[in-house]
Design a protein around this motif. Structure first.
Motif, PDB file in Angstrom:
ATOM      1  N   PHE A   1      27.050  51.398  -1.092  1.00  0.00           N
ATOM      2  CA  PHE A   1      28.214  50.529  -1.250  1.00  0.00           C
ATOM      3  C   PHE A   1      29.502  51.301  -0.952  1.00  0.00           C
ATOM      4  N   ASN A   2      29.610  52.496  -1.531  1.00  0.00           N
ATOM      5  CA  ASN A   2      30.795  53.318  -1.303  1.00  0.00           C
ATOM      6  C   ASN A   2      30.919  53.724   0.161  1.00  0.00           C
ATOM      7  N   LYS A   3      29.778  53.919   0.831  1.00  0.00           N
ATOM      8  CA  LYS A   3      29.815  54.258   2.256  1.00  0.00           C
ATOM      9  C   LYS A   3      30.431  53.127   3.062  1.00  0.00           C
ATOM     10  N   GLN A   4      30.076  51.880   2.750  1.00  0.00           N
ATOM     11  CA  GLN A   4      30.664  50.747   3.442  1.00  0.00           C
ATOM     12  C   GLN A   4      32.166  50.650   3.179  1.00  0.00           C
ATOM     13  N   LEU A   5      32.560  50.902   1.948  1.00  0.00           N
ATOM     14  CA  LEU A   5      33.992  50.898   1.638  1.00  0.00           C
ATOM     15  C   LEU A   5      34.730  51.973   2.423  1.00  0.00           C
TER      16      LEU A   5
END
Length: 240
Positions: A106-110
Motif C-alpha cells: 500500500f505504501n509503495k503505491q502511495l
C-alpha cells in the motif's frame, strides 16, 4: 491541434513511457523544450526522443525522493531555461485485493503515485512563482477509479493513491491561482499500450483511449490557449 509552445520549457516525468513519449512528441512538434527524468537505464535506452536537440534527460532520478526531485528540476531549468509547464505521468500500477496487499505494498503505491506527484508539483510551483512567465501550467495523471472508486475493486491501494492525486490537483489549483498557475489532471481508463494488451489479452482494445489521444488533451491543458480550465479532473475514458 495547432498549438504554439515555441521554446517554452516543459518537464515531463514518466516521459519515456508509452503515454509520456506521445506527450513529448507533441510538445516537440509544438516547439517546446522538454526535460525528462529517467529512473533506470532501460528507459534511457528505449526512449527514442532522448537524443533530440530540444530534449534534456537525466538518468537515476528517484521522484519519491524530495531531494532528488528538487535537484532534477534545478538541473533541468539550468539546461533549458525558465519552467512553463510540468506534466506528471510517473507512477505505477498495483493489482491485488486487500487481504493480499500488505501495508508495505500500500505504501509503495502511495510513494509511486501520490508522493512522486506531490514532490513534482511542489518543485514546479517553486520554480514557476516569480519566473519570467508570471505563471505556468501543471497537469497530473489521476485514473478512472479516482473518480469512480467502485471501479477500483481488487486494486484498492492503487485507487487510494490515485484519489490522492485527484485531491492534490483540486487543492493545489485553488492554492496557486493567484500566481496564474493552472493545475489540472486527466483521469484515464485503461490506456491502449503494449503492456496493457499483454496483460489483458481478451479485452476489446478498440475501446481503450490511445496515448496520442490523451497527449492531445494534455497538450491543450499546458498550452497558453488554456486560460480558464483549472482544478479539473477530466475523464478520458474513450469508449471503455
Amino acid at each position: 491541434m495547432n498549438t504554439n509552445l515555441n521554446k517554452l520549457h516543459t518537464i515531463i516525468t514518466g516521459g519515456a513511457g508509452a503515454l509520456g513519449s506521445a506527450v513529448v512528441e507533441l510538445l516537440i512538434d509544438a516547439g517546446a523544450k522538454c526535460s525528462v527524468p529517467y529512473y533506470n537505464e532501460t528507459e534511457e535506452k528505449t526512449f527514442e526522443l532522448g537524443n533530440h536537440t530540444n530534449v534534456f534527460t537525466k538518468a537515476g532520478v528517484d521522484l519519491t525522493s524530495e531531494e532528488q526531485t528538487q535537484a532534477f528540476y534545478e538541473n533541468a531549468i539550468d539546461q533549458q531555461g525558465p519552467l512553463w509547464a510540468s506534466i506528471h505521468i510517473a507512477g505505477g500500477f498495483g493489482m491485488g485485493n486487500i487481504e493480499n496487499t500488505p501495508i508495505a505494498d500500500f505504501n509503495k503505491q502511495l510513494q509511486l503515485n501520490t508522493a512522486t506527484c506531490y514532490n513534482s508539483c511542489r518543485a514546479a510551483v517553486q520554480w514557476m512563482r516569480g519566473s519570467d512567465f508570471e505563471g505556468g501550467r501543471i497537469v497530473n495523471i489521476a485514473a478512472r477509479p479516482a473518480l469512480e472508486p467502485r471501479q477500483g475493486k481488487g486494486m484498492t491501494a492503487y485507487t487510494v493513491s490515485k484519489a490522492g492525486v485527484a485531491a492534490l490537483t483540486e487543492s493545489l489549483a485553488a492554492e496557486v491561482i493567484e500566481d496564474d498557475i493552472l493545475v489540472n489532471a486527466i483521469a484515464p481508463s485503461i490506456i491502449d499500450t503494449p503492456q496493457n494488451r499483454n496483460s489483458m489479452t481478451n479485452a476489446n482494445y478498440e475501446k481503450w483511449p490511445k496515448p496520442h489521444q490523451l497527449a492531445e488533451q494534455i497538450l491543450y491543458l499546458v498550452s497558453p490557449e488554456n486560460e480558464v480550465t483549472r482544478g479539473g479532473i477530466i475523464p478520458v475514458y474513450g469508449k471503455s
